[in-house]
Design a protein around this motif. Structure first.
Motif, PDB file in Angstrom:
ATOM      1  N   THR A 112     -32.672 -18.285  24.364  1.00 30.67           N
ATOM      2  CA  THR A 112     -32.306 -17.904  23.012  1.00 30.67           C
ATOM      3  C   THR A 112     -31.009 -17.126  23.099  1.00 30.67           C
ATOM      4  O   THR A 112     -30.602 -16.704  24.172  1.00 30.67           O
ATOM      5  N   ALA A 113     -30.360 -16.932  21.963  1.00 29.31           N
ATOM      6  CA  ALA A 113     -29.089 -16.217  21.953  1.00 29.31           C
ATOM      7  C   ALA A 113     -29.287 -14.830  21.357  1.00 29.31           C
ATOM      8  O   ALA A 113     -29.923 -14.679  20.318  1.00 29.31           O
ATOM      9  N   PRO A 114     -28.750 -13.786  22.015  1.00 24.30           N
ATOM     10  CA  PRO A 114     -28.897 -12.438  21.479  1.00 24.30           C
ATOM     11  C   PRO A 114     -27.924 -12.188  20.336  1.00 24.30           C
ATOM     12  O   PRO A 114     -26.854 -12.777  20.269  1.00 24.30           O
ATOM     13  N   HIS A 115     -28.324 -11.313  19.438  1.00 27.59           N
ATOM     14  CA  HIS A 115     -27.448 -10.878  18.357  1.00 27.59           C
ATOM     15  C   HIS A 115     -27.000  -9.459  18.672  1.00 27.59           C
ATOM     16  O   HIS A 115     -27.780  -8.667  19.212  1.00 27.59           O
ATOM     17  N   PRO A 116     -25.759  -9.078  18.341  1.00 25.72           N
ATOM     18  CA  PRO A 116     -25.282  -7.743  18.686  1.00 25.72           C
ATOM     19  C   PRO A 116     -26.095  -6.612  18.080  1.00 25.72           C
ATOM     20  O   PRO A 116     -26.062  -5.491  18.568  1.00 25.72           O
ATOM     21  N   HIS A 117     -26.849  -6.859  16.999  1.00 29.56           N
ATOM     22  CA  HIS A 117     -27.649  -5.800  16.387  1.00 29.56           C
ATOM     23  C   HIS A 117     -29.043  -5.700  16.989  1.00 29.56           C
ATOM     24  O   HIS A 117     -29.870  -4.947  16.500  1.00 29.56           O
ATOM     25  N   TRP A 151     -36.220 -18.239  11.634  1.00 29.86           N
ATOM     26  CA  TRP A 151     -35.063 -18.599  12.457  1.00 29.86           C
ATOM     27  C   TRP A 151     -33.841 -18.899  11.590  1.00 29.86           C
ATOM     28  O   TRP A 151     -32.716 -18.506  11.926  1.00 29.86           O
ATOM     29  N   LEU A 152     -34.065 -19.597  10.490  1.00 22.03           N
ATOM     30  CA  LEU A 152     -32.926 -19.993   9.651  1.00 22.03           C
ATOM     31  C   LEU A 152     -32.368 -18.814   8.856  1.00 22.03           C
ATOM     32  O   LEU A 152     -31.181 -18.796   8.538  1.00 22.03           O
ATOM     33  N   VAL A 153     -33.201 -17.831   8.547  1.00 18.12           N
ATOM     34  CA  VAL A 153     -32.674 -16.598   7.964  1.00 18.12           C
ATOM     35  C   VAL A 153     -31.773 -15.901   8.985  1.00 18.12           C
ATOM     36  O   VAL A 153     -30.676 -15.429   8.659  1.00 18.12           O
ATOM     37  N   GLU A 154     -32.218 -15.842  10.230  1.00 15.11           N
ATOM     38  CA  GLU A 154     -31.402 -15.237  11.289  1.00 15.11           C
ATOM     39  C   GLU A 154     -30.069 -15.970  11.429  1.00 15.11           C
ATOM     40  O   GLU A 154     -29.007 -15.349  11.552  1.00 15.11           O
ATOM     41  N   TRP A 155     -30.134 -17.300  11.420  1.00 18.50           N
ATOM     42  CA  TRP A 155     -28.925 -18.109  11.538  1.00 18.50           C
ATOM     43  C   TRP A 155     -27.988 -17.864  10.354  1.00 18.50           C
ATOM     44  O   TRP A 155     -26.770 -17.735  10.511  1.00 18.50           O
ATOM     45  N   THR A 156     -28.551 -17.777   9.156  1.00 20.24           N
ATOM     46  CA  THR A 156     -27.745 -17.554   7.957  1.00 20.24           C
ATOM     47  C   THR A 156     -27.085 -16.188   8.001  1.00 20.24           C
ATOM     48  O   THR A 156     -25.908 -16.046   7.629  1.00 20.24           O
ATOM     49  N   LEU A 157     -27.807 -15.183   8.464  1.00 14.32           N
ATOM     50  CA  LEU A 157     -27.220 -13.844   8.571  1.00 14.32           C
ATOM     51  C   LEU A 157     -26.058 -13.846   9.559  1.00 14.32           C
ATOM     52  O   LEU A 157     -25.048 -13.167   9.340  1.00 14.32           O
ATOM     53  N   LEU A 158     -26.189 -14.596  10.637  1.00 15.74           N
ATOM     54  CA  LEU A 158     -25.091 -14.712  11.591  1.00 15.74           C
ATOM     55  C   LEU A 158     -23.861 -15.320  10.916  1.00 15.74           C
ATOM     56  O   LEU A 158     -22.740 -14.855  11.101  1.00 15.74           O
ATOM     57  N   ARG A 159     -24.071 -16.356  10.125  1.00 17.04           N
ATOM     58  CA  ARG A 159     -22.961 -17.028   9.456  1.00 17.04           C
ATOM     59  C   ARG A 159     -22.312 -16.138   8.391  1.00 17.04           C
ATOM     60  O   ARG A 159     -21.105 -16.245   8.148  1.00 17.04           O
ATOM     61  N   LEU A 196     -38.068  -8.814   9.936  1.00 15.29           N
ATOM     62  CA  LEU A 196     -36.628  -8.845  10.173  1.00 15.29           C
ATOM     63  C   LEU A 196     -35.921  -7.882   9.228  1.00 15.29           C
ATOM     64  O   LEU A 196     -36.215  -7.842   8.030  1.00 15.29           O
ATOM     65  N   GLU A 197     -34.977  -7.103   9.765  1.00 18.77           N
ATOM     66  CA  GLU A 197     -34.143  -6.216   8.956  1.00 18.77           C
ATOM     67  C   GLU A 197     -32.698  -6.410   9.357  1.00 18.77           C
ATOM     68  O   GLU A 197     -32.375  -6.568  10.530  1.00 18.77           O
ATOM     69  N   ALA A 198     -31.810  -6.392   8.357  1.00 21.20           N
ATOM     70  CA  ALA A 198     -30.387  -6.589   8.637  1.00 21.20           C
ATOM     71  C   ALA A 198     -29.557  -6.075   7.486  1.00 21.20           C
ATOM     72  O   ALA A 198     -29.992  -6.067   6.329  1.00 21.20           O
TER      73      ALA A 198
END
Length: 248
Positions: free
Chosen positions: A5-10, A177-185, A203-205
């Motif tokens: 999986t890929a890590p997110h900086p947060h 997963w797609l919420v995570e992907w959308t937040l990245l975008r 999930l919090e962002a």
């Protein structure tokens, strides 16, 4: 963090393991094909939920998206990285031409292009997971996220086809997963209102520009629909009627 999986900086991971995401991608692709095979030629030419596009436009875009991923990944493996499409004009022209085909031709194209992509995705496991790939100008992601990017295309455009599939039908954990992907975008966009999002899955962002952040909360399915412009956020708390831009 699950393998591959890929890590997110947060601090949170994006998507599931490579195997999990690919398995769900196949499942959601088959679900799309199973619903569209019932469409008549006339129904293919009816409006989709995307402004100015018929269902045939959407299907052609999904097929050409698969070809674009194949092109980019193959070029990366051969050491000559290239973006998904030669130009935006060529991409639009291909979609317009393809939208005039019969339902059978569209269905064959969707199935064949998805199968080709799945075979090419087999090669990701042999790559360094930290390898970056540029899909379009200024948008680079770890290569292990390509199946998630494709899963996003399949799910969102299944909704756009307007055949009864809505954000509420997106299963867990795909919606998360797609919420995570959308937040990245959407990360780094200061044209969005300052928001603090939290989902029922935990999930919090933070999202949007500087200022007091509105608290937005909902299920992953509801947040996915709202964040991608597929719903007005009626089932999301704290949106205040704000409609976010349509994301492909």
């Amino acid at each position: 963090m699950s393998p591959m999986t890929a890590p997110h900086p947060h601090g949170w991971s994006i998507g599931g393991s490579l195997h999990e995401v690919r398995s769900r991608k196949l499942e959601m692709t088959q679900r799309l094909l199973g619903e569209t095979i019932r469409l008549s030629d006339r129904e293919w030419q009816e409006p989709s939920l995307l402004p100015g596009w018929t269902r045939a436009h959407v299907a052609t875009h999904v097929a050409r998206n698969a070809d674009g991923f194949v092109h980019s990944l193959d070029a990366l493996i051969k050491g000559r990285p290239q973006r998904m499409y030669s130009s935006e004009a060529d991409r639009q022209s291909d979609i317009e031409r393809g939208s005039q085909r019969t339902g059978l031709d569209l269905q064959i194209d969707l199935d064949t292009s998805a199968g080709n992509l799945n075979r090419v995705f087999d090669q990701i496991e042999g790559l360094d997971p930290d390898t970056m790939i540029e899909l379009r100008a200024g948008f680079r992601i770890p290569v292990v996220l390509l199946p998630l990017a494709r899963l996003n295309e399949v799910v969102l455009h299944h909704i756009d086809l307007n055949v009864g599939f809505t954000p509420d039908h997106v299963p867990q954990p795909v919606a998360r997963w797609l919420v995570e992907w959308t937040l990245l975008r959407l990360e780094g966009r200061d044209d969005l209102p300052p928001l603090h999002l939290s989902s029922t899955s935990g999930l919090e962002a933070a999202l949007g520009g500087v200022g007091d952040r509105s608290e937005v909360h909902g299920s992953d399915q509801a947040l996915l629909g709202w964040l991608t412009g597929r719903s007005h956020g009626d089932t999301v708390q704290g949106t205040g009627g704000v409609m976010l831009p349509l994301l492909g």
